[in-house]
Design a protein around this motif. Structure first.
Motif, PDB file in Angstrom:
ATOM      1  N   UNK A 269      20.461 -15.735 -10.960  1.00 25.64           N
ATOM      2  CA  UNK A 269      19.096 -16.715 -10.477  1.00 25.64           C
ATOM      3  C   UNK A 269      19.213 -16.042  -8.759  1.00 25.64           C
ATOM      4  N   UNK A 270      19.827 -15.078  -8.510  1.00 28.12           N
ATOM      5  CA  UNK A 270      19.577 -14.472  -7.007  1.00 28.12           C
ATOM      6  C   UNK A 270      18.983 -13.000  -7.011  1.00 28.12           C
ATOM      7  N   UNK A 271      18.132 -12.822  -6.299  1.00 29.46           N
ATOM      8  CA  UNK A 271      17.173 -11.759  -6.097  1.00 29.46           C
ATOM      9  C   UNK A 271      17.256 -10.737  -4.952  1.00 29.46           C
ATOM     10  N   UNK A 272      17.043  -9.754  -5.332  1.00 30.09           N
ATOM     11  CA  UNK A 272      16.986  -8.727  -4.044  1.00 30.09           C
ATOM     12  C   UNK A 272      15.614  -8.095  -3.982  1.00 30.09           C
ATOM     13  N   UNK A 273      15.315  -8.155  -2.664  1.00 29.64           N
ATOM     14  CA  UNK A 273      13.978  -7.612  -2.456  1.00 29.64           C
ATOM     15  C   UNK A 273      13.830  -6.107  -2.004  1.00 29.64           C
ATOM     16  N   UNK A 274      12.777  -5.411  -2.419  1.00 25.67           N
ATOM     17  CA  UNK A 274      12.669  -4.073  -2.072  1.00 25.67           C
ATOM     18  C   UNK A 274      12.351  -3.898  -0.539  1.00 25.67           C
ATOM     19  N   UNK A 275      12.767  -3.020   0.250  1.00 25.23           N
ATOM     20  CA  UNK A 275      12.454  -2.720   1.470  1.00 25.23           C
ATOM     21  C   UNK A 275      11.228  -2.017   1.813  1.00 25.23           C
ATOM     22  N   UNK A 276      10.984  -1.767   2.908  1.00 28.13           N
ATOM     23  CA  UNK A 276       9.631  -0.781   3.185  1.00 28.13           C
ATOM     24  C   UNK A 276       8.287  -1.435   2.617  1.00 28.13           C
ATOM     25  N   UNK A 277       7.389  -0.769   3.234  1.00 28.74           N
ATOM     26  CA  UNK A 277       6.023  -1.323   2.677  1.00 28.74           C
ATOM     27  C   UNK A 277       5.286   0.055   2.090  1.00 28.74           C
ATOM     28  N   UNK A 278       4.352  -0.309   1.303  1.00 26.09           N
ATOM     29  CA  UNK A 278       3.491   0.782   0.885  1.00 26.09           C
ATOM     30  C   UNK A 278       2.189   0.923   1.580  1.00 26.09           C
ATOM     31  N   UNK A 279       1.450   2.057   1.359  1.00 23.18           N
ATOM     32  CA  UNK A 279       0.108   2.055   2.138  1.00 23.18           C
ATOM     33  C   UNK A 279      -0.792   1.075   1.574  1.00 23.18           C
ATOM     34  N   UNK A 280      -1.641   0.844   2.356  1.00 25.81           N
ATOM     35  CA  UNK A 280      -2.816  -0.242   1.781  1.00 25.81           C
ATOM     36  C   UNK A 280      -3.534   0.582   0.946  1.00 25.81           C
ATOM     37  N   UNK A 281      -3.847  -0.110  -0.274  1.00 27.33           N
ATOM     38  CA  UNK A 281      -4.568   0.608  -1.273  1.00 27.33           C
ATOM     39  C   UNK A 281      -5.971  -0.075  -1.430  1.00 27.33           C
ATOM     40  N   UNK A 282      -6.961   0.486  -1.748  1.00 27.23           N
ATOM     41  CA  UNK A 282      -8.414   0.057  -2.009  1.00 27.23           C
ATOM     42  C   UNK A 282      -9.209   0.343  -0.888  1.00 27.23           C
ATOM     43  N   UNK A 283     -10.503   0.264  -0.995  1.00 30.22           N
ATOM     44  CA  UNK A 283     -11.706   0.614  -0.105  1.00 30.22           C
ATOM     45  C   UNK A 283     -12.056  -0.465   0.762  1.00 30.22           C
ATOM     46  N   UNK A 284     -12.133  -1.497   0.282  1.00 32.06           N
ATOM     47  CA  UNK A 284     -12.798  -2.832   0.954  1.00 32.06           C
ATOM     48  C   UNK A 284     -12.147  -4.106   0.198  1.00 32.06           C
ATOM     49  N   UNK A 285     -12.550  -5.194   1.306  1.00 30.41           N
ATOM     50  CA  UNK A 285     -12.370  -6.184   0.923  1.00 30.41           C
ATOM     51  C   UNK A 285     -11.106  -7.048   1.526  1.00 30.41           C
ATOM     52  N   UNK A 286     -10.810  -8.255   1.196  1.00 24.97           N
ATOM     53  CA  UNK A 286      -9.608  -8.952   1.671  1.00 24.97           C
ATOM     54  C   UNK A 286      -8.141  -8.115   1.259  1.00 24.97           C
ATOM     55  N   UNK A 287      -7.269  -8.267   2.334  1.00 25.38           N
ATOM     56  CA  UNK A 287      -5.956  -7.473   1.941  1.00 25.38           C
ATOM     57  C   UNK A 287      -5.004  -8.531   1.175  1.00 25.38           C
ATOM     58  N   UNK A 288      -4.586  -8.375   0.156  1.00 27.53           N
ATOM     59  CA  UNK A 288      -3.662  -9.173  -0.520  1.00 27.53           C
ATOM     60  C   UNK A 288      -2.169  -8.320  -0.551  1.00 27.53           C
TER      61      UNK A 288
END
Length: 288
Positions: A104-123
């Motif tokens: 029930x314990x989790x490890x999170x991925x490090x780093x961040x990805x590039x922003x993908x998509x051309x327009x609209x709100x960022x999720x």
């Protein structure tokens, strides 16, 4: 202690016992019926044959002692360590090398990805994997990034962008890879019953069932990678406000929001919300 009824009727007289295995009280005074002789001979042959087979089988297996009660299964199946631990063939408790329950314990991925998509709100999303499941969190995150950043995925609408982030406080939602037991508990917190089989989505929480990630579903008719792409797009689609849809017709691609885990209903497997650059969908269903 058991209670007794206020009235116990007298027992009915029993009929005389016919014990054909017992010889007459006075040998010679009562002839043995021919049918009884044949029955005794058949019984002796059956017993001798059974003993011969047991001895032959024991010799072939290298067993040197036969114990009557043990032959009847005195010890339960759980006495076999592989079955007791859920690792024996067909036990289903630890299928194909991955756990069905975890810490029930989790490890999170490090780093961040590039922003993908051309327009609209960022999720922004975060990726976590349950510890001690044999799954690499960075590898899982890379697969999620590739799916959500694909031009056939939700960004094809031109109305939203996505990015993976490592910080929990910066994420709009988190994608978890969890064992069947853990995922069931997580989904139940939102009132969803998965029976340890399906994945689910709750507000801000996408839970991917490890069993489905590793095995997909029977008769899916497509490689495991297709199912994995489907389950990410399907559950994240719910996070983006999409509801379930039906198969348009036999032989047609299944909409990504169809519950393909439960069956294709005549459609063929499809993992993407956009097909040939066009949003592909079916009729809405009552489910969410």
């Amino acid at each position: 202690m058991t209670s007794s009824s206020p009235y116990d009727p007298p027992a009915e007289p029993r009929p005389p016992r016919l014990d054909f295995d017992r010889p007459p009280a006075h040998p010679g005074t009562a002839p043995v019926r021919p049918g009884l002789r044949r029955m005794r001979r058949r019984r002796r042959r059956t017993v001798l044959l059974a003993v011969a087979l047991l001895v032959a089988g024991a010799g072939a297996a290298g067993v040197t002692r036969l114990a009557g009660p043990d032959l009847l299964g005195r010890h339960p199946l759980a006495a076999d360590p592989s079955l007791a631990n859920g690792t024996g063939a067909g036990s289903g408790s630890e299928p194909r090398g991955y756990p069905t329950a975890g810490t029930g314990s989790f490890a999170a991925a490090d780093g961040r990805s590039p922003v993908r998509g051309d327009d609209g709100p960022l999720r922004r999303y975060r990726v976590e994997v349950e510890r001690d499941t044999g799954q690499d969190v960075d590898e899982f995150a890379a697969t999620v990034d590739a799916v959500l950043g694909d031009p056939r995925s939700w960004i094809a609408s031109g109305e939203l962008r996505v990015q993976r982030v490592p910080e929990a406080e910066a994420a709009d939602f988190t994608i978890y890879l969890a064992t069947p037991a853990t995922s069931e508990g997580m989904c139940a917190e939102g009132g969803l019953s998965t029976e340890r089989y399906t994945s689910c989505r709750l507000p801000g929480r996408v839970v991917i069932n490890l069993a489905r990630w590793m095995e997909a579903v029977p008769d899916y008719g497509a490689p495991l990678e297709v199912y994995r792409t489907y389950v990410i797009n399907h559950e994240v689609g719910h996070e983006f406000g999409e509801l379930h849809q039906a198969c348009p017709g036999p032989g047609a691609p299944a909409p990504v929001m169809q519950q393909q885990t439960y069956g294709l209903d005549g459609c063929v497997a499809n993992a993407w919300p956009y097909v040939d650059g066009v949003r592909y969908s079916g009729e809405p269903t009552d489910g969410v």
